[in-house]
Scaffold this motif. Structure first.
Motif, PDB file in Angstrom:
ATOM      1  N   VAL A 153       1.088  -1.155  -0.007  1.00  0.00           N
ATOM      2  CA  VAL A 153       0.084   0.035   0.178  1.00  0.00           C
ATOM      3  C   VAL A 153       1.085   1.230   0.093  1.00  0.00           C
ATOM      4  CG1 VAL A 153      -2.243   1.017   1.304  1.00  0.00           C
ATOM      5  CG2 VAL A 153      -2.326  -0.764   0.786  1.00  0.00           C
ATOM      6  N   SER A 154       1.638   0.811   1.022  1.00  0.00           N
ATOM      7  CA  SER A 154       2.825   2.168   0.974  1.00  0.00           C
ATOM      8  C   SER A 154       3.676   2.535  -0.708  1.00  0.00           C
ATOM      9  CB  SER A 154       3.827   2.449   1.949  1.00  0.00           C
ATOM     10  OG  SER A 154       4.976   1.413   1.520  1.00  0.00           O
ATOM     11  N   ASP A 155       3.563   1.967  -1.448  1.00  0.00           N
ATOM     12  CA  ASP A 155       4.575   2.258  -2.975  1.00  0.00           C
ATOM     13  C   ASP A 155       3.699   2.677  -3.684  1.00  0.00           C
ATOM     14  OD1 ASP A 155       6.919   0.729  -2.073  1.00  0.00           O
ATOM     15  OD2 ASP A 155       5.679  -1.336  -3.003  1.00  0.00           O
ATOM     16  N   VAL A 156       2.428   1.231  -3.287  1.00  0.00           N
ATOM     17  CA  VAL A 156       1.436   3.091  -4.405  1.00  0.00           C
ATOM     18  C   VAL A 156       1.315   4.506  -3.401  1.00  0.00           C
ATOM     19  CG1 VAL A 156      -1.227   2.766  -4.979  1.00  0.00           C
ATOM     20  CG2 VAL A 156      -0.259   0.761  -4.883  1.00  0.00           C
ATOM     21  N   LEU A 157       0.920   4.375  -2.582  1.00  0.00           N
ATOM     22  CA  LEU A 157       0.546   6.176  -1.882  1.00  0.00           C
ATOM     23  C   LEU A 157       1.701   6.955  -2.429  1.00  0.00           C
ATOM     24  CD1 LEU A 157      -0.026   5.548   1.275  1.00  0.00           C
ATOM     25  CD2 LEU A 157      -1.994   5.509  -0.596  1.00  0.00           C
ATOM     26  N   ASP A 158       3.657   5.981  -2.162  1.00  0.00           N
ATOM     27  CA  ASP A 158       4.097   6.670  -3.254  1.00  0.00           C
ATOM     28  C   ASP A 158       4.288   7.410  -4.426  1.00  0.00           C
ATOM     29  OD1 ASP A 158       5.719   7.074  -0.805  1.00  0.00           O
ATOM     30  OD2 ASP A 158       6.841   5.032  -0.520  1.00  0.00           O
ATOM     31  N   MET A 159       4.354   6.315  -4.706  1.00  0.00           N
ATOM     32  CA  MET A 159       4.152   6.222  -6.361  1.00  0.00           C
ATOM     33  C   MET A 159       2.778   7.745  -6.907  1.00  0.00           C
ATOM     34  SD  MET A 159       3.753   2.855  -8.058  1.00  0.00           S
ATOM     35  CE  MET A 159       2.766   1.496  -7.337  1.00  0.00           C
ATOM     36  N   LEU A 160       1.668   7.779  -5.959  1.00  0.00           N
ATOM     37  CA  LEU A 160       0.837   8.593  -6.496  1.00  0.00           C
ATOM     38  C   LEU A 160       0.959  10.073  -6.034  1.00  0.00           C
ATOM     39  CD1 LEU A 160      -2.543   6.937  -5.514  1.00  0.00           C
ATOM     40  CD2 LEU A 160      -2.095   7.095  -7.296  1.00  0.00           C
ATOM     41  N   ALA A 161       1.842  10.239  -4.593  1.00  0.00           N
ATOM     42  CA  ALA A 161       2.924  11.214  -4.625  1.00  0.00           C
ATOM     43  C   ALA A 161       3.962  11.875  -5.008  1.00  0.00           C
ATOM     44  CB  ALA A 161       3.353  11.146  -2.447  1.00  0.00           C
ATOM     45  N   ASP A 162       4.393  10.831  -6.306  1.00  0.00           N
ATOM     46  CA  ASP A 162       5.350  11.136  -6.820  1.00  0.00           C
ATOM     47  C   ASP A 162       5.352  11.841  -8.239  1.00  0.00           C
ATOM     48  OD1 ASP A 162       7.213  10.940  -5.229  1.00  0.00           O
ATOM     49  OD2 ASP A 162       7.818   9.002  -5.892  1.00  0.00           O
ATOM     50  N   GLY A 163       3.364  11.593  -8.669  1.00  0.00           N
ATOM     51  CA  GLY A 163       3.000  11.984  -9.837  1.00  0.00           C
ATOM     52  C   GLY A 163       1.900  11.477 -10.408  1.00  0.00           C
ATOM     53  N   ALA A 164       1.831  10.685 -10.322  1.00  0.00           N
ATOM     54  CA  ALA A 164       1.275   9.212 -11.011  1.00  0.00           C
ATOM     55  C   ALA A 164       0.000   8.872 -10.948  1.00  0.00           C
ATOM     56  CB  ALA A 164       2.487   7.562 -10.724  1.00  0.00           C
ATOM     57  N   SER A 165       0.520   8.490 -12.068  1.00  0.00           N
ATOM     58  CA  SER A 165      -1.217   8.254 -12.457  1.00  0.00           C
ATOM     59  C   SER A 165      -1.638   6.742 -12.074  1.00  0.00           C
ATOM     60  CB  SER A 165      -2.170   8.646 -14.033  1.00  0.00           C
ATOM     61  OG  SER A 165      -1.540   7.755 -14.758  1.00  0.00           O
TER      62      SER A 165
ATOM     63  N   LEU B 298      -5.618   3.502  -1.156  1.00  0.00           N
ATOM     64  CA  LEU B 298      -6.102   4.783  -0.941  1.00  0.00           C
ATOM     65  C   LEU B 298      -6.968   4.849   0.090  1.00  0.00           C
ATOM     66  CD1 LEU B 298      -6.111   7.026  -4.034  1.00  0.00           C
ATOM     67  CD2 LEU B 298      -5.033   7.331  -2.418  1.00  0.00           C
ATOM     68  N   ALA B 299      -7.907   3.580   0.028  1.00  0.00           N
ATOM     69  CA  ALA B 299      -8.858   3.661   0.869  1.00  0.00           C
ATOM     70  C   ALA B 299      -8.729   3.057   2.037  1.00  0.00           C
ATOM     71  CB  ALA B 299     -10.572   2.983   0.120  1.00  0.00           C
ATOM     72  N   PHE B 300      -7.814   2.443   2.666  1.00  0.00           N
ATOM     73  CA  PHE B 300      -6.859   1.964   3.386  1.00  0.00           C
ATOM     74  C   PHE B 300      -6.109   2.471   4.062  1.00  0.00           C
ATOM     75  CE2 PHE B 300      -3.826  -0.521   4.928  1.00  0.00           C
ATOM     76  CZ  PHE B 300      -4.200  -1.432   6.465  1.00  0.00           C
ATOM     77  N   ALA B 301      -5.431   3.519   3.017  1.00  0.00           N
ATOM     78  CA  ALA B 301      -4.721   3.863   3.441  1.00  0.00           C
ATOM     79  C   ALA B 301      -5.275   5.271   4.306  1.00  0.00           C
ATOM     80  CB  ALA B 301      -4.064   4.647   2.803  1.00  0.00           C
ATOM     81  N   ALA B 302      -6.513   5.599   4.100  1.00  0.00           N
ATOM     82  CA  ALA B 302      -7.191   7.044   4.769  1.00  0.00           C
ATOM     83  C   ALA B 302      -7.886   6.991   5.949  1.00  0.00           C
ATOM     84  CB  ALA B 302      -8.778   6.882   3.209  1.00  0.00           C
ATOM     85  N   ARG B 303      -8.217   5.304   5.659  1.00  0.00           N
ATOM     86  CA  ARG B 303      -9.113   4.863   7.015  1.00  0.00           C
ATOM     87  C   ARG B 303      -7.770   4.732   7.846  1.00  0.00           C
ATOM     88  NH1 ARG B 303     -12.673   0.212   6.235  1.00  0.00           N
ATOM     89  NH2 ARG B 303     -14.257   0.829   5.728  1.00  0.00           N
ATOM     90  N   ASN B 304      -6.782   3.992   7.714  1.00  0.00           N
ATOM     91  CA  ASN B 304      -5.301   4.172   8.920  1.00  0.00           C
ATOM     92  C   ASN B 304      -5.130   5.101   9.153  1.00  0.00           C
ATOM     93  OD1 ASN B 304      -5.808   0.918   9.492  1.00  0.00           O
ATOM     94  ND2 ASN B 304      -5.501   0.760   7.143  1.00  0.00           N
TER      95      ASN B 304
END
Length: 77
Positions: free
Chosen positions: A29-41, A61-67
């Motif tokens: 999940v952290s990899d997905v968040l990092d990619m999005l934060a770096d501007g990946a679509s 994203l939903a998991f991260a938001a909940r946590n």
């Protein structure tokens, strides 16, 4: 033993040190968040990881938001 902690997100001590991953993958999940934060679509992420779907990215994203949510702490007065 794998535990489904959110739709499409699982935790297994034998996979990525027990960090939350998109179920059935080793994409944390952290990899997905990092990619999005770096501007990946979402489309770029799915293109780079064809075994993932846009729904997998949304679940991360939903998991991260909940946590990330936490109770509001107030000072007794």
């Amino acid at each position: 033993m794998t535990s489904l902690v959110h739709p499409r997100v699982s935790v297994d001590p034998a996979v990525c040190g027990g960090r939350p991953v998109n179920a059935g993958t080793r994409v944390r999940v952290s990899d997905v968040l990092d990619m999005l934060a770096d501007g990946a679509s979402i489309a770029e992420i799915v293109a780079d990881f064809p075994y993932m779907s846009a729904q997998d990215v949304a679940a991360a994203l939903a998991f991260a938001a909940r946590n990330a949510d936490h109770p509001v702490v107030t000072v007794a007065g």
